[in-house]
Design a protein around this motif. Structure first.
Motif, PDB file in Angstrom:
ATOM      1  N   VAL A  95       0.826  -1.212   0.000  1.00  0.00           N
ATOM      2  CA  VAL A  95       0.000   0.000   0.000  1.00  0.00           C
ATOM      3  C   VAL A  95       0.860   1.262   0.000  1.00  0.00           C
ATOM      4  O   VAL A  95       1.754   1.417   0.827  1.00  0.00           O
ATOM      5  CB  VAL A  95      -0.940   0.014   1.221  1.00  0.00           C
ATOM      6  N   LEU A  96       0.565   2.157  -0.930  1.00  0.00           N
ATOM      7  CA  LEU A  96       1.269   3.444  -1.007  1.00  0.00           C
ATOM      8  C   LEU A  96       0.420   4.582  -0.471  1.00  0.00           C
ATOM      9  O   LEU A  96       0.958   5.565   0.042  1.00  0.00           O
ATOM     10  CB  LEU A  96       1.665   3.749  -2.454  1.00  0.00           C
ATOM     11  N   ALA A  97      -0.888   4.501  -0.604  1.00  0.00           N
ATOM     12  CA  ALA A  97      -1.760   5.571  -0.129  1.00  0.00           C
ATOM     13  C   ALA A  97      -3.120   5.019   0.247  1.00  0.00           C
ATOM     14  O   ALA A  97      -3.649   4.133  -0.423  1.00  0.00           O
ATOM     15  CB  ALA A  97      -1.914   6.655  -1.196  1.00  0.00           C
ATOM     16  N   TYR A 212      -2.993  15.864  -6.193  1.00  0.00           N
ATOM     17  CA  TYR A 212      -2.432  14.962  -7.199  1.00  0.00           C
ATOM     18  C   TYR A 212      -0.909  14.931  -7.129  1.00  0.00           C
ATOM     19  O   TYR A 212      -0.293  13.858  -7.193  1.00  0.00           O
ATOM     20  CB  TYR A 212      -2.879  15.378  -8.597  1.00  0.00           C
ATOM     21  N   SER A 213      -0.292  16.103  -7.007  1.00  0.00           N
ATOM     22  CA  SER A 213       1.176  16.164  -6.956  1.00  0.00           C
ATOM     23  C   SER A 213       1.715  15.366  -5.776  1.00  0.00           C
ATOM     24  O   SER A 213       2.739  14.690  -5.887  1.00  0.00           O
ATOM     25  CB  SER A 213       1.646  17.617  -6.861  1.00  0.00           C
ATOM     26  N   SER A 214       1.012  15.421  -4.644  1.00  0.00           N
ATOM     27  CA  SER A 214       1.461  14.679  -3.470  1.00  0.00           C
ATOM     28  C   SER A 214       1.341  13.175  -3.682  1.00  0.00           C
ATOM     29  O   SER A 214       2.287  12.424  -3.403  1.00  0.00           O
ATOM     30  CB  SER A 214       0.641  15.107  -2.247  1.00  0.00           C
ATOM     31  N   VAL A 215       0.185  12.716  -4.178  1.00  0.00           N
ATOM     32  CA  VAL A 215       0.021  11.282  -4.423  1.00  0.00           C
ATOM     33  C   VAL A 215       1.015  10.813  -5.479  1.00  0.00           C
ATOM     34  O   VAL A 215       1.652   9.758  -5.336  1.00  0.00           O
ATOM     35  CB  VAL A 215      -1.423  10.960  -4.866  1.00  0.00           C
ATOM     36  N   ARG A 216       1.189  11.615  -6.524  1.00  0.00           N
ATOM     37  CA  ARG A 216       2.121  11.239  -7.593  1.00  0.00           C
ATOM     38  C   ARG A 216       3.559  11.173  -7.069  1.00  0.00           C
ATOM     39  O   ARG A 216       4.317  10.261  -7.421  1.00  0.00           O
ATOM     40  CB  ARG A 216       2.004  12.246  -8.736  1.00  0.00           C
ATOM     41  N   MET A 217       3.930  12.109  -6.208  1.00  0.00           N
ATOM     42  CA  MET A 217       5.281  12.094  -5.646  1.00  0.00           C
ATOM     43  C   MET A 217       5.482  10.859  -4.770  1.00  0.00           C
ATOM     44  O   MET A 217       6.547  10.234  -4.794  1.00  0.00           O
ATOM     45  CB  MET A 217       5.538  13.352  -4.824  1.00  0.00           C
ATOM     46  N   THR A 218       4.458  10.474  -4.010  1.00  0.00           N
ATOM     47  CA  THR A 218       4.539   9.263  -3.194  1.00  0.00           C
ATOM     48  C   THR A 218       4.764   8.043  -4.072  1.00  0.00           C
ATOM     49  O   THR A 218       5.608   7.186  -3.775  1.00  0.00           O
ATOM     50  CB  THR A 218       3.239   9.095  -2.382  1.00  0.00           C
ATOM     51  N   VAL A 219       4.032   7.967  -5.168  1.00  0.00           N
ATOM     52  CA  VAL A 219       4.178   6.845  -6.103  1.00  0.00           C
ATOM     53  C   VAL A 219       5.553   6.866  -6.761  1.00  0.00           C
ATOM     54  O   VAL A 219       6.245   5.834  -6.831  1.00  0.00           O
ATOM     55  CB  VAL A 219       3.069   6.893  -7.171  1.00  0.00           C
ATOM     56  N   ASP A 220       5.983   8.035  -7.246  1.00  0.00           N
ATOM     57  CA  ASP A 220       7.261   8.131  -7.951  1.00  0.00           C
ATOM     58  C   ASP A 220       8.442   7.825  -7.037  1.00  0.00           C
ATOM     59  O   ASP A 220       9.406   7.163  -7.446  1.00  0.00           O
ATOM     60  CB  ASP A 220       7.420   9.524  -8.552  1.00  0.00           C
ATOM     61  N   ASP A 221       8.381   8.292  -5.794  1.00  0.00           N
ATOM     62  CA  ASP A 221       9.453   7.986  -4.842  1.00  0.00           C
ATOM     63  C   ASP A 221       9.537   6.492  -4.578  1.00  0.00           C
ATOM     64  O   ASP A 221      10.638   5.926  -4.466  1.00  0.00           O
ATOM     65  CB  ASP A 221       9.228   8.741  -3.522  1.00  0.00           C
ATOM     66  N   TYR A 222       8.382   5.847  -4.486  1.00  0.00           N
ATOM     67  CA  TYR A 222       8.361   4.397  -4.282  1.00  0.00           C
ATOM     68  C   TYR A 222       8.955   3.674  -5.499  1.00  0.00           C
ATOM     69  O   TYR A 222       9.729   2.727  -5.353  1.00  0.00           O
ATOM     70  CB  TYR A 222       6.927   3.936  -4.040  1.00  0.00           C
ATOM     71  N   ILE A 223       8.597   4.129  -6.690  1.00  0.00           N
ATOM     72  CA  ILE A 223       9.131   3.504  -7.910  1.00  0.00           C
ATOM     73  C   ILE A 223      10.641   3.652  -7.969  1.00  0.00           C
ATOM     74  O   ILE A 223      11.369   2.693  -8.277  1.00  0.00           O
ATOM     75  CB  ILE A 223       8.463   4.131  -9.155  1.00  0.00           C
TER      76      ILE A 223
END
Length: 254
Positions: A95-97, A212-223
């Protein structure tokens, strides 16, 4: 880009209005469709390495979470442990978010949301979000925090209880995006802050773009951390934007 997110914000609010115009006397159904509006937005805009669904989280002890409106999780490495129609059960490590969606908010609903997020403190990677379509004002949100009834005699949040609160709170119609923060004033407090920016053309960066930027940053950092051969294209940061103002909610002393 700012204009794009303004258009999308209006589109999401119009979709909600359409739902409420047809379904006027069944709040649970309105809630379900409201969640689907946000899930659809995230599915359209997040990398395909992650999935955006509703369901439950199971931890290493086999304990099942409360039902989650929106789960953003790594579906490349992990698959659901169980699925029935569009509801999944997924392992905690994927889970990321976790995103709780509300059509409207008031004091009682907000206090229930605080209690709801207490159950997700064990998640290793995830951020928690409260997404509100028709929100109370940012000032009222501050009042809701301060009127929360704590267990025992202590009447304020502290470092232990602060960790259970949602990491970020977005109010779409009021256009604010609150993030947990050190609120540096003459009193040095811990709480939430909302930073209001505008772009080079003077257009305000609205709450949906911040969300969106926050969720996207969470996803990108995980990737980047887990898939080193994949280089995600990150959204623009706020470093190139002009800061207009800051609003802070003070909860307790550092």
């Amino acid at each position: 880009m700012s204009n794009y997110f303004e258009f999308v914000s209006q589109e999401l609010l119009i979709k909600l209005a359409q739902v409420k115009s047809y379904i006027t006397k069944h709040n649970p159904t309105i809630g379900v469709l409201t969640e689907e509006i946000v899930r659809g937005f995230l599915k359209d805009h997040l990398p395909t390495l992650v999935s955006v669904e509703q369901g439950f989280i199971i931890n290493a002890k086999g304990e099942l979470s409360k039902q989650c409106d929106i789960l953003v999780y790594d579906s490349l490495t992990y698959s659901p442990l169980y699925r029935v129609n569009d509801i999944v059960v997924i392992p905690a490590e994927s889970v990321l978010a976790v995103i709780e969606v509300k059509t409207t908010i008031n004091k009682n609903i907000f206090h229930k949301v605080i209690d709801y997020f207490k159950s997700f403190s064990y998640l290793p990677n995830a951020k928690t979000y409260l997404f509100i379509f028709n929100s109370s004002s940012i000032e009222k949100i501050g009042c809701y925090f301060h009127s929360y009834q704590h267990e025992g005699d202590y009447k304020l949040f502290d470092h232990d209880t602060f960790q259970y609160l949602p990491d970020e709170i977005t109010g779409i119609n009021e256009s604010y995006h609150l993030c947990k923060d050190s609120v540096i004033t003459d009193r040095d407090m811990i709480g939430y802050s909302s930073w209001f920016y505008e772009d080079s053309k003077g257009s305000e960066i609205n709450a949906l773009q911040h969300f969106y930027s926050s969720v996207r940053m969470t996803v990108d950092d995980y990737i980047e951390k887990n898939y080193r051969n994949i280089n995600p294209q990150k959204p623009n940061s706020c470093s190139d934007l002009k800061l207009k103002s800051i609003f802070a909610i003070e909860l307790f002393y550092m």
